[in-house]
Design an enzyme around this catalytic site. Structure first.
Site, PDB file in Angstrom:
ATOM      1  N   ASP A 111       0.827  -1.217   0.000  1.00 21.06           N
ATOM      2  CA  ASP A 111       0.000   0.000   0.000  1.00 21.06           C
ATOM      3  C   ASP A 111       0.860   1.266   0.000  1.00 21.06           C
ATOM      4  O   ASP A 111       0.684   2.156   0.840  1.00 21.06           O
ATOM      5  CB  ASP A 111      -0.914   0.021   1.231  1.00 21.06           C
ATOM      6  CG  ASP A 111      -1.702  -1.261   1.396  1.00 21.06           C
ATOM      7  OD1 ASP A 111      -2.123  -1.825   0.375  1.00 21.06           O
ATOM      8  OD2 ASP A 111      -1.896  -1.700   2.539  1.00 21.06           O
ATOM      9  N   GLU A 152     -11.355   0.025  -3.399  1.00 19.35           N
ATOM     10  CA  GLU A 152     -10.734   0.496  -2.160  1.00 19.35           C
ATOM     11  C   GLU A 152      -9.574   1.405  -2.546  1.00 19.35           C
ATOM     12  O   GLU A 152      -9.344   1.689  -3.718  1.00 19.35           O
ATOM     13  CB  GLU A 152     -10.228  -0.692  -1.336  1.00 19.35           C
ATOM     14  CG  GLU A 152      -9.230  -1.567  -2.091  1.00 19.35           C
ATOM     15  CD  GLU A 152      -8.702  -2.722  -1.269  1.00 19.35           C
ATOM     16  OE1 GLU A 152      -8.911  -2.708  -0.038  1.00 19.35           O
ATOM     17  OE2 GLU A 152      -8.085  -3.631  -1.831  1.00 19.35           O
TER      18      GLU A 152
END
Length: 694
Positions: free
Chosen positions: A30, A213
């Site tokens: 991420d 997301e």
């Protein structure tokens, strides 16, 4: 010209700071990249193996590190900046500190992160610091009105800051950067049979967004970009949409990156401009190919079309960044390769040992782009490689037929013939070796490296590195020199080495040396006073004796092999940087080989008066013979090590005017060097003369 190479057994390969993945000692995912203070700062989540009591097949993150780099190749880990057990509102066993972000505003750095909150699902918190690497102090409560994951903050050209989270929700932030605006709209959302209210605007409404997301928003050329992962079929892609307003409406434009080819379920990203180039930071499971919940950060260049749309990015092994040739370059992270080249983990248990690339056959190749050779002045190659059998491969410039930089001969041979007892055999085949080789050619600037297989067996490579030699010699630039403080002569004319195989240093008896030093290898070898750069044509018989183990082992030495050698050699006028003249390093730089050689060396000594009753003091590795003005002065026989004043001549006279000191040094497997000076009757060094090399 064929060069030999030195090979040593390697223990464990080092972890390298080469290319994809860019974080080499831990799992990272991420990735949010930001540019602060002319550096790229990387704020990823930190995957770990789940502790007991946690779900073993799921994501597990308990803290955040921050990394920085100025070249996107070397990354500094500044350590942990936020951990779940030091944030008051985070559930201490949640292990769900997922995708974060960090921005700078008014001299403060705001780090936004999601985590499992006590009794209320996910919250988004803020930690504040005075520097991009921290220390960060978390606020005691999460941001009110945000229930979700994966925060991203866009500082828009309209002067406002907007926070995005979850599946593309967005709200304006107050100036304190810790609260959403009071006028943030509320929307009723259905989740299965449940209906509940959510703050913010749904910027992905009507767009492809299945299981979306991780939104990341940025602005470029008057357009706002909302980029995000979503599941197109079975795993995530990176898609994007564009708008003229930070809160939309957004129009879907296409893919930034397609699904990972190994089935890794997630991808997550950020996009940043650094020094005029756009980059995509993303993750995939390079170091955990059978576990897609432990990921690693990668980087690729990103480009825009003329209309502002984004060109699709293909993941690579090479990644980005220019390597200095002096860095350890993980060559298995190649840019391109022939179709038969493969890569695989070196160790499937300790995956952070990274990968190896296998070049399987003659004609196979791999290319590694963007290596800067401007740092190499007098270089040689070091690499980690292994081979299943004897073979060779070349390092070339730019293409598989390009200029040869270095030649590597993988002569992985046992130390004795196959018929010898096992106690005498060591077979290094198919083991990792650290190897060195001289350079045939040194590129001048940034270039691509190509490894080509030139033999009949496969070669696997892990890393390569180019190193500069210590400065052993300098070219002669002054008319004359003096002995050094201890009287050692450092100025010499040295001839490139003659190929003279010897079965070992123990053969260097007086008779053996006198016979071999009396052999004429080139015309005038005992009378020539050479000039720098002068060529010599040598022609002589070379005798090679195969090893044997004698009676009791069932194998006797073979008949000697006699061949005629023809060499064209050059004299070099040099000043040694050391009192001991390192012939091995001379051969490494200017010779055809470094072992089993014979060196000839000459120096010119000018005296203002006769200097009587002096002794020539010599140390050499290994055997040597010395002549002053054509007369034998000293013989050092046997298997010797270089020791100051190891042997001394009888009394000599350095005559007024010119004197010629000549030496011959012979070796077998050793690293030859020598030191020479004159000593007076009291044992003091003689220094009242000058030294020349024409």
């Amino acid at each position: 010209m064929k060069k030999k190479l030195t090979a040593l057994l390697l223990g464990v390969p080092l972890l390298l700071s080469a290319q994809n993945p860019v974080i080499r000692d831990q799992f990272s995912a991420d990735p949010t990249a930001r540019v602060f203070n002319n550096k790229v700062y990387l704020y990823p989540s930190h995957d770990i193996m789940p502790p007991a009591g946690q779900r073993q097949d799921w994501f597990c993150m308990e803290d955040y590190h921050v990394f920085s780099s100025e070249n996107l190749t070397d990354w500094t880990d500044h350590g942990v900046i936020v951990t779940q057990n030091k944030v008051p509102w985070v559930r201490p066993d949640s292990y769900s500190m997922w995708a974060p972000d960090c921005i700078e505003r008014n001299g403060k750095y705001y780090f936004y992160f999601p985590a499992g909150a006590e009794g209320r699902g996910f919250g988004v918190g803020v930690a504040i610091a005075d520097n991009p690497e921290g220390p960060f102090v978390p606020e005691p409560e999460p941001i009110k009105g945000i229930n979700g994951i994966d925060p991203c903050v866009l500082q828009a050209s309209d002067g406002n800051a907007y926070i995005f989270w979850g599946a593309g929700r967005c709200a304006k932030l107050k100036d304190n950067m810790k609260e959403i605006a009071d006028d943030t709209p509320t929307e009723k959302v259905k989740w299965g049979e449940r209906e509940f209210e959510m703050k913010g605007v749904n910027c992905l409404k009507g767009l492809p967004s299945r299981q979306a997301e991780g939104p990341f928003a940025f602005e470029y050329n008057g357009n706002y970009y909302l980029t995000y992962p979503y599941v197109r079929e079975n795993t995530e892609v990176l898609g994007y949409a564009m708008s003229k307003n930070p809160m939309g409406p957004y129009e879907y434009k296409g893919l930034i990156m397609a699904e990972h080819d190994n089935g890794c379920w997630t991808n997550h990203h950020s996009i940043v401009n650094y020094k005029g180039q756009w980059y995509l930071f993303y993750h995939r499971n390079w170091f955990s190919p059978r576990d897609d919940k432990r990921r690693s950060v990668c980087i690729e260049k990103l480009f825009f079309n003329a209309d502002g749309t984004i060109q699709e990015v293909k993941p690579t092994l090479r990644g980005v960044g220019i390597n200095q040739a002096t860095e350890k370059i993980e060559i298995d992270r190649y840019s391109s390769a022939s179709a038969d080249v493969t890569y695989q983990l070196i160790d499937t248990v300790n995956t952070f040992r990274s990968y190896e690339a296998t070049i399987p056959a003659k004609g196979s190749w791999l290319c590694y782009s963007d290596v800067d050779f401007s740092c190499i002045t007098d270089g040689y190659l070091v690499l980690s490689a292994k081979a299943a059998a004897n073979t060779s491969f070349y390092i070339r410039e730019k293409s598989a037929t390009g200029k040869i930089i270095a030649k590597i001969e993988m002569t992985v041979k046992p130390e004795s013939p196959a018929g010898a007892p096992a106690m005498f055999r060591r077979d290094f085949s198919n083991q990792w070796l650290t190897m060195t080789a001289p350079l045939e050619y040194t590129p001048k600037a940034v270039t691509d490296l190509v490894i080509t297989c030139e033999g009949d067996a496969a070669v696997s490579v892990d890393w390569i590195q180019f190193k500069n030699r210590p400065k052993y010699f300098s070219a002669v630039t002054t008319p004359s020199a003096q002995p050094d403080e201890e009287g050692f002569i450092r100025r010499w004319l040295i001839l490139e080495p003659l190929d003279k195989p010897n079965s070992g240093n123990t053969v260097f008896t007086d008779s053996y040396l006198r016979e071999n030093f009396a052999t004429e290898y080139f015309k005038g070898q005992q009378t020539i006073v050479p000039k720098d750069g002068q060529k010599v044509k040598a022609e002589y018989k070379k005798v090679e004796v195969a090893p044997g183990f004698g009676r009791g082992f069932g194998q006797e030495p073979a008949e000697p092999k006699v061949t005629t050698v023809k060499q064209t050699l050059t004299w070099h006028a040099l000043d040694s940087e050391n009192y001991n003249v390192k012939l091995f390093r001379f051969a490494e730089k200017w010779g055809q080989q470094v072992y089993g050689v014979l060196f000839w060396t000459v120096t010119i000594i000018d005296c203002d008066e006769d200097i009587e009753n002096v002794r020539l003091a010599v140390g050499s590795n290994s055997a040597s013979m010395w002549w002053l003005n054509g007369e034998e002065a000293l013989l050092l026989s046997g298997d010797r090590r270089m020791v100051k004043d190891d042997a001394m001549s009888s009394r000599l006279t350095l005559k007024k005017g010119r004197n010629i000191l000549r030496g011959a040094v012979i070796n077998g497997p050793g690293m030859s060097d020598f030191c020479v000076r004159f000593i007076d009757e009291k044992g003091n060094p003689v220094k009242n003369y000058s030294i020349k090399a024409q």
